[in-house]
Design a protein around this motif. Structure first.
Motif, PDB file in Angstrom:
ATOM      1  N   HIS A 171      97.038  18.994  76.901  1.00 55.85           N
ATOM      2  CA  HIS A 171      97.258  18.324  75.666  1.00 55.85           C
ATOM      3  C   HIS A 171      98.585  19.016  75.150  1.00 55.85           C
ATOM      4  O   HIS A 171      98.943  19.863  75.644  1.00 55.85           O
ATOM      5  CB  HIS A 171      96.123  18.584  74.757  1.00 55.85           C
ATOM      6  CG  HIS A 171      95.633  20.032  74.675  1.00 55.85           C
ATOM      7  ND1 HIS A 171      94.625  20.595  73.776  1.00 55.85           N
ATOM      8  CD2 HIS A 171      96.257  21.229  75.209  1.00 55.85           C
ATOM      9  CE1 HIS A 171      94.474  21.649  74.004  1.00 55.85           C
ATOM     10  NE2 HIS A 171      95.556  22.072  74.771  1.00 55.85           N
ATOM     11  N   SER A 173      98.969  20.502  72.354  1.00 54.31           N
ATOM     12  CA  SER A 173      98.513  21.662  71.423  1.00 54.31           C
ATOM     13  C   SER A 173      99.250  22.924  71.933  1.00 54.31           C
ATOM     14  O   SER A 173      99.879  23.739  71.420  1.00 54.31           O
ATOM     15  CB  SER A 173      97.220  21.607  71.284  1.00 54.31           C
ATOM     16  OG  SER A 173      96.394  20.549  70.824  1.00 54.31           O
ATOM     17  N   GLN A 176     102.631  23.825  70.351  1.00 53.07           N
ATOM     18  CA  GLN A 176     102.111  24.555  68.750  1.00 53.07           C
ATOM     19  C   GLN A 176     102.357  26.069  69.090  1.00 53.07           C
ATOM     20  O   GLN A 176     103.021  26.622  68.590  1.00 53.07           O
ATOM     21  CB  GLN A 176     100.602  24.470  68.368  1.00 53.07           C
ATOM     22  CG  GLN A 176     100.303  23.252  67.916  1.00 53.07           C
ATOM     23  CD  GLN A 176      98.769  23.327  67.316  1.00 53.07           C
ATOM     24  OE1 GLN A 176      98.336  24.433  66.797  1.00 53.07           O
ATOM     25  NE2 GLN A 176      97.944  22.273  67.307  1.00 53.07           N
ATOM     26  N   ARG A 197      95.176  14.955  82.861  1.00 51.27           N
ATOM     27  CA  ARG A 197      93.935  15.055  82.892  1.00 51.27           C
ATOM     28  C   ARG A 197      93.353  14.514  84.252  1.00 51.27           C
ATOM     29  O   ARG A 197      93.664  13.435  84.656  1.00 51.27           O
ATOM     30  CB  ARG A 197      93.156  14.662  81.919  1.00 51.27           C
ATOM     31  CG  ARG A 197      93.528  15.453  80.543  1.00 51.27           C
ATOM     32  CD  ARG A 197      92.462  15.162  79.403  1.00 51.27           C
ATOM     33  NE  ARG A 197      92.964  15.828  78.220  1.00 51.27           N
ATOM     34  CZ  ARG A 197      92.686  15.511  76.926  1.00 51.27           C
ATOM     35  NH1 ARG A 197      91.511  14.925  76.959  1.00 51.27           N
ATOM     36  NH2 ARG A 197      93.383  16.015  76.172  1.00 51.27           N
ATOM     37  N   GLN A 211     100.843  12.258  74.250  1.00 52.90           N
ATOM     38  CA  GLN A 211     100.235  12.745  72.757  1.00 52.90           C
ATOM     39  C   GLN A 211     101.531  13.157  71.991  1.00 52.90           C
ATOM     40  O   GLN A 211     102.427  13.328  72.196  1.00 52.90           O
ATOM     41  CB  GLN A 211      99.415  13.899  72.907  1.00 52.90           C
ATOM     42  CG  GLN A 211      98.147  13.721  73.774  1.00 52.90           C
ATOM     43  CD  GLN A 211      97.142  14.797  73.624  1.00 52.90           C
ATOM     44  OE1 GLN A 211      97.685  16.045  73.691  1.00 52.90           O
ATOM     45  NE2 GLN A 211      96.034  14.794  73.518  1.00 52.90           N
ATOM     46  N   GLU A 213     101.925  15.693  68.880  1.00 51.83           N
ATOM     47  CA  GLU A 213     101.194  16.919  67.861  1.00 51.83           C
ATOM     48  C   GLU A 213     101.900  16.937  66.842  1.00 51.83           C
ATOM     49  O   GLU A 213     103.106  16.873  66.837  1.00 51.83           O
ATOM     50  CB  GLU A 213     101.191  18.200  69.078  1.00 51.83           C
ATOM     51  CG  GLU A 213     100.505  19.298  68.552  1.00 51.83           C
ATOM     52  CD  GLU A 213      98.767  19.314  69.065  1.00 51.83           C
ATOM     53  OE1 GLU A 213      98.743  18.278  70.090  1.00 51.83           O
ATOM     54  OE2 GLU A 213      98.104  19.995  68.609  1.00 51.83           O
ATOM     55  N   PHE A 251      87.210  21.328  67.335  1.00 54.95           N
ATOM     56  CA  PHE A 251      88.131  21.703  68.145  1.00 54.95           C
ATOM     57  C   PHE A 251      88.419  23.053  67.993  1.00 54.95           C
ATOM     58  O   PHE A 251      88.146  23.641  66.850  1.00 54.95           O
ATOM     59  CB  PHE A 251      89.560  21.061  67.864  1.00 54.95           C
ATOM     60  CG  PHE A 251      89.419  19.527  67.741  1.00 54.95           C
ATOM     61  CD1 PHE A 251      89.412  18.713  68.865  1.00 54.95           C
ATOM     62  CD2 PHE A 251      89.594  18.925  66.696  1.00 54.95           C
ATOM     63  CE1 PHE A 251      89.511  17.394  68.903  1.00 54.95           C
ATOM     64  CE2 PHE A 251      89.391  17.422  66.439  1.00 54.95           C
ATOM     65  CZ  PHE A 251      89.386  16.641  67.681  1.00 54.95           C
ATOM     66  N   THR A 254      91.041  24.677  65.440  1.00 56.69           N
ATOM     67  CA  THR A 254      91.100  24.249  63.996  1.00 56.69           C
ATOM     68  C   THR A 254      89.732  24.587  63.447  1.00 56.69           C
ATOM     69  O   THR A 254      88.484  24.389  63.862  1.00 56.69           O
ATOM     70  CB  THR A 254      91.206  22.652  63.889  1.00 56.69           C
ATOM     71  OG1 THR A 254      90.591  21.891  64.811  1.00 56.69           O
ATOM     72  CG2 THR A 254      92.873  22.223  63.965  1.00 56.69           C
ATOM     73  N   GLY A 287      92.814  19.242  61.805  1.00 57.97           N
ATOM     74  CA  GLY A 287      92.127  20.400  61.152  1.00 57.97           C
ATOM     75  C   GLY A 287      93.098  21.541  60.741  1.00 57.97           C
ATOM     76  O   GLY A 287      94.140  21.250  60.869  1.00 57.97           O
ATOM     77  N   PHE A 309      97.444  18.294  64.115  1.00 54.72           N
ATOM     78  CA  PHE A 309      96.735  17.089  64.323  1.00 54.72           C
ATOM     79  C   PHE A 309      97.477  16.561  65.743  1.00 54.72           C
ATOM     80  O   PHE A 309      98.348  17.000  66.135  1.00 54.72           O
ATOM     81  CB  PHE A 309      97.079  16.001  63.453  1.00 54.72           C
ATOM     82  CG  PHE A 309      98.458  15.643  62.934  1.00 54.72           C
ATOM     83  CD1 PHE A 309      99.047  14.918  63.620  1.00 54.72           C
ATOM     84  CD2 PHE A 309      99.291  16.399  61.760  1.00 54.72           C
ATOM     85  CE1 PHE A 309     100.688  14.516  63.199  1.00 54.72           C
ATOM     86  CE2 PHE A 309     100.519  16.143  61.463  1.00 54.72           C
ATOM     87  CZ  PHE A 309     101.194  15.129  62.458  1.00 54.72           C
TER      88      PHE A 309
HETATM   89  N1  DAH Z   1      94.491  18.719  71.504  1.00 52.77           N
HETATM   90  C1  DAH Z   1      93.683  17.627  71.054  1.00 52.77           C
HETATM   91  C2  DAH Z   1      93.120  16.877  72.319  1.00 52.77           C
HETATM   92  O1  DAH Z   1      93.878  16.601  73.370  1.00 52.77           O
HETATM   93  C3  DAH Z   1      93.767  16.645  69.887  1.00 52.77           C
HETATM   94  C4  DAH Z   1      93.799  17.684  68.523  1.00 52.77           C
HETATM   95  C5  DAH Z   1      92.894  17.702  68.004  1.00 52.77           C
HETATM   96  C6  DAH Z   1      95.051  18.154  68.209  1.00 52.77           C
HETATM   97  C7  DAH Z   1      93.003  18.336  66.843  1.00 52.77           C
HETATM   98  C8  DAH Z   1      95.369  18.963  67.226  1.00 52.77           C
HETATM   99  C9  DAH Z   1      94.184  19.227  66.302  1.00 52.77           C
HETATM  100  O2  DAH Z   1      96.236  19.422  66.616  1.00 52.77           O
HETATM  101  O3  DAH Z   1      94.101  19.706  65.319  1.00 52.77           O
HETATM  102  O4  DAH Z   1      92.237  16.072  72.200  1.00 52.77           O
END
Ligand code: DAH
Length: 345
Positions: A171, A173, A176, A197, A211, A213, A251, A254, A287, A309
């Protein structure tokens, strides 16, 4: 007199001009054919006096060459004019033009998302697709035994690096974490990219997808800021009046966490196949950044708070273009790609 005839025919040949194939063939038959004028004249030449032969011989040969040369040059002209007509060459027609390429639908959607958030001051950041366990999982508060770390989901590349196993990021994330580690708050960034994946490829799943982010960290950032930001985003992307709702979710990174639904873009909430007759479709997870994550990344969680998010670009594109098979995005079929022409170049 033979000389007079030759003079007369020479004038006729000189004056002759055509690019018409039939007329040219008539010319050939008349002068150069087996029963043609030149043949006749040569016959006649046989019976002139020896004296005359001396002067006329040269004239006669020149006459024959003249007829042949005229025929050859007209023939060439006729052939080139013919092939031009075949190629449809008409210089008065407008130019044929050339085909402009088109942007990939995912690139279009990513750009649209980035444009909307950039109006709110979000910058774009990127991170590596090959990640270590720390950035993809541990720093994001994934427990050691969390199923997402499982071989089922993650493409592992190497065991046991300095910051844990090396894998393809699952992901965005992870970006971040890299961003917070590398800088000081406030952070306000959008992080688009490809993720991987270990899933069997089908119409609904793929081993890689995209994605975006989002991360916003500052003093006094609240869930109300998160809601307002995402509400604005949805109005911009899908039009004024699009409804949103937040459902509690989980998650690791968050707390609290939510999933956000929008009123179905196809049936506007009335119920259809896309929204499975619920009137709502999920578009993202979000979150408040877990204080553990802030601390893991060197951000003082007592002073700062933030929201995050994440959304799938394919998902957003599906809702916009109604593309039902995920595989189309990576097959590079020009017939599919050409449909998404845009004025944005
Ligand atoms: N990383 C999550 C996924 O791959 C998606 C996600 C959900 C990212 C909530 C976020 C978050 O930053 O706050 O499904």
């Amino acid at each position: 007199m033979l000389q007079d005839k030759i003079t007369q025919y020479t004038a006729e040949i000189d004056a002759f001009a055509t690019t018409n194939a039939d007329e040219l063939e008539q010319f050939r038959i008349k002068f150069l054919g087996t029963k043609g004028i030149i043949k006749d004249i040569f016959e006649e030449f046989k019976s002139v006096s020896t004296e005359e032969k001396r002067t006329l011989g040269k004239v006669l040969n020149e006459f024959k060459q003249l007829a042949e040369a005229k025929y050859q040059s007209l023939k060439e002209q006729e052939e080139t004019s013919h092939s031009k007509k075949d190629a449809g060459l008409d210089l008065t027609l407008p130019g044929a033009g050339f085909e402009v390429g088109s942007r990939h639908p995912l690139a279009l959607v990513r750009r649209e998302i980035v444009d909307i958030f950039s109006k709110l001051g979000f910058v774009v950041a990127e991170g590596p697709e090959i990640e270590d366990d720390w950035h993809n999982f541990s720093a994001l508060n994934f427990p050691e035994e969390h199923p997402a770390r499982d071989m089922q989901d993650t493409f592992f590349i190497k065991k046991g690096g300095e910051k844990g196993d090396i894998a393809l990021r699952t992901h965005t994330s992870s970006v971040q974490v890299r961003m917070m580690e590398a800088g000081k708050p406030p952070f306000r960034a959008l992080m688009p990219g490809r993720v991987y994946r270990n899933e069997a490829i089908s119409a609904r799943a793929h081993c890689f997808f995209h994605q975006v982010e989002g991360l916003y960290v500052d003093e006094n950032v609240s869930f109300a800021d998160l809601k307002q930001t995402l509400f604005y985003f949805v109005q911009e992307l899908y039009g004024e009046g699009t409804k949103v709702r937040f459902r509690p979710s989980y998650f690791p990174f968050t707390e609290p966490s939510a999933e956000m639904d929008i009123s179905c873009t196809i049936c506007k909430g009335a119920g259809c196949q896309l929204c499975k007759y619920s009137g709502w479709v999920e578009i993202l997870g979000c979150g408040m950044v877990d204080p553990n994550v802030l601390e893991n990344c060197g951000v003082d969680s007592k002073k700062y708070s933030g929201f995050a998010f994440g959304m799938g670009i394919e998902r957003i594109a599906n809702l916009k273009f109604e593309i039902k098979d995920l595989r189309l995005f990576s097959e590079n079929d020009a017939r599919f790609l050409k449909q998404y022409k845009t004025s944005l170049i």
